[in-house]
Design a protein around this motif. Structure first.
Motif, mmCIF file in Angstrom:
data_model
loop_
_atom_site.group_PDB
_atom_site.id
_atom_site.type_symbol
_atom_site.label_atom_id
_atom_site.label_comp_id
_atom_site.label_asym_id
_atom_site.label_seq_id
_atom_site.Cartn_x
_atom_site.Cartn_y
_atom_site.Cartn_z
ATOM 1 N N UNK A 9 0.810 -1.216 0.000
ATOM 2 C CA UNK A 9 0.000 0.000 0.000
ATOM 3 C C UNK A 9 0.835 1.254 0.000
ATOM 4 N N UNK A 10 0.501 2.171 0.872
ATOM 5 C CA UNK A 10 1.102 3.493 0.928
ATOM 6 C C UNK A 10 2.433 3.453 1.689
ATOM 7 N N UNK A 11 3.352 2.615 1.193
ATOM 8 C CA UNK A 11 4.657 2.430 1.825
ATOM 9 C C UNK A 11 5.766 2.601 0.787
ATOM 10 N N UNK A 12 6.942 2.899 1.271
ATOM 11 C CA UNK A 12 8.089 3.032 0.381
ATOM 12 C C UNK A 12 8.565 1.654 -0.093
ATOM 13 N N UNK A 93 8.477 -4.336 11.560
ATOM 14 C CA UNK A 93 8.143 -4.621 10.166
ATOM 15 C C UNK A 93 7.513 -3.395 9.503
ATOM 16 N N UNK A 94 6.615 -2.738 10.236
ATOM 17 C CA UNK A 94 5.974 -1.537 9.716
ATOM 18 C C UNK A 94 7.005 -0.429 9.512
ATOM 19 N N UNK A 95 7.919 -0.306 10.440
ATOM 20 C CA UNK A 95 8.972 0.715 10.333
ATOM 21 C C UNK A 95 9.850 0.461 9.104
ATOM 22 N N UNK A 96 10.187 -0.808 8.842
ATOM 23 C CA UNK A 96 11.011 -1.148 7.676
ATOM 24 C C UNK A 96 10.283 -0.901 6.360
ATOM 25 N N UNK A 97 8.960 -0.993 6.365
ATOM 26 C CA UNK A 97 8.183 -0.716 5.154
ATOM 27 C C UNK A 97 8.155 0.783 4.844
ATOM 28 N N UNK A 98 8.444 1.612 5.839
ATOM 29 C CA UNK A 98 8.477 3.064 5.719
ATOM 30 C C UNK A 98 7.188 3.635 5.127
ATOM 31 N N UNK A 99 6.110 3.661 5.950
ATOM 32 C CA UNK A 99 4.857 4.273 5.475
ATOM 33 C C UNK A 99 5.078 5.744 5.123
ATOM 34 N N UNK A 154 -10.074 -13.345 21.767
ATOM 35 C CA UNK A 154 -10.641 -13.378 20.421
ATOM 36 C C UNK A 154 -9.799 -12.526 19.475
ATOM 37 N N UNK A 155 -8.585 -12.985 19.140
ATOM 38 C CA UNK A 155 -7.726 -12.192 18.262
ATOM 39 C C UNK A 155 -8.224 -12.222 16.821
ATOM 40 N N UNK A 156 -7.686 -11.323 16.004
ATOM 41 C CA UNK A 156 -7.970 -11.354 14.574
ATOM 42 C C UNK A 156 -7.249 -12.568 13.994
ATOM 43 N N UNK A 157 -7.969 -13.396 13.232
ATOM 44 C CA UNK A 157 -7.400 -14.647 12.719
ATOM 45 C C UNK A 157 -7.458 -14.682 11.200
ATOM 46 N N UNK A 158 -6.773 -15.669 10.636
ATOM 47 C CA UNK A 158 -6.732 -15.900 9.182
ATOM 48 C C UNK A 158 -6.300 -14.637 8.431
ATOM 49 N N UNK A 159 -5.250 -13.987 8.927
ATOM 50 C CA UNK A 159 -4.747 -12.751 8.327
ATOM 51 C C UNK A 159 -4.004 -13.080 7.042
ATOM 52 N N UNK A 160 -4.317 -12.331 5.989
ATOM 53 C CA UNK A 160 -3.714 -12.560 4.672
ATOM 54 C C UNK A 160 -2.735 -11.455 4.271
ATOM 55 N N UNK A 161 -2.998 -10.200 4.700
ATOM 56 C CA UNK A 161 -2.126 -9.092 4.303
ATOM 57 C C UNK A 161 -2.395 -7.874 5.166
ATOM 58 N N UNK A 162 -1.445 -6.949 5.128
ATOM 59 C CA UNK A 162 -1.568 -5.657 5.790
ATOM 60 C C UNK A 162 -1.411 -4.582 4.716
ATOM 61 N N UNK A 163 -2.406 -3.729 4.574
ATOM 62 C CA UNK A 163 -2.355 -2.659 3.571
ATOM 63 C C UNK A 163 -2.354 -1.319 4.300
ATOM 64 N N UNK A 164 -1.337 -0.521 4.024
ATOM 65 C CA UNK A 164 -1.236 0.810 4.614
ATOM 66 C C UNK A 164 -2.042 1.759 3.730
ATOM 67 N N UNK A 165 -2.969 2.470 4.352
ATOM 68 C CA UNK A 165 -3.854 3.383 3.604
ATOM 69 C C UNK A 165 -3.466 4.841 3.834
#
Length: 165
Positions: A9-12, A93-99, A154-165
């Motif tokens: 997404x909106x990452x470097x 991981x988010x820091x390395x993606x550089x939003x 009750x965590x969020x499960x079956x995670x497929x991706x993270x998209x920075x908006x």
């Protein structure tokens, strides 16, 4: 390949996440105790300095040979890895993606829907990757926990991706 996730997404830089290798990562946290302990943000240099000073103090006091206690500590650590439940902080991981500066939210894509949270909250997420020494095969590859543990049961499960908006 179904266990691989992306930060896009909106990452470097787009980042590929593979939970299968996180068991060897020193940043992993024990999910059985993590939410019960009081956590404060500390920088990596401070943690590194403390660990090196502990090692140095031990060598000064006991010499450079390994005392018997270290062998039992290693055995205990190995047993803990084989039977524990572990997670890893999402922030590095988010820091390395550089939003980009205009990024405000993160969309967590799951097999059955999408959850959108502010990027400030996302920096404090914990990605659970192991339960009772086993990878999260059936409802994984990761479970997403809030740092305060409010969704611990009750965590969020079956995670497929993270998209920075």
């Amino acid at each position: 390949m179904e266990n691989i996730m992306m930060i896009i997404g909106n990452v470097k830089f787009s980042i590929t996440l593979d939970p299968g290798v996180w068991i060897f990562d020193d940043r992993r946290v024990d999910l059985d105790t993590y939410f019960d302990e009081f956590k404060t943000d500390s920088d990596a240099l401070e943690e590194y300095t403390k660990s090196i000073s502990t090692h140095w103090d031990r060598e000064i006091m006991e010499g450079s040979t390994f005392p018997k206690t270290l062998k039992t500590e290693k055995k205990f650590e190995k047993e803990k890895v084989l039977s524990g439940s572990f997670g890893i902080p999402f922030k590095p991981f988010l820091k390395n993606a550089e939003p980009h500066e205009q990024a405000k939210e993160i969309e967590i894509s799951q097999a059955d829907g999408v959850v959108v949270i502010p990027i400030e909250e996302a920096e404090h997420l914990i990605l659970g990757f192991s339960k009772n020494g086993k990878p999260l095969v059936e409802d994984g590859p990761v479970h997403v926990y809030y740092q305060d543990g409010s969704n611990r049961s009750n965590p969020l499960k079956r995670v497929k991706a993270f998209r920075v908006l």
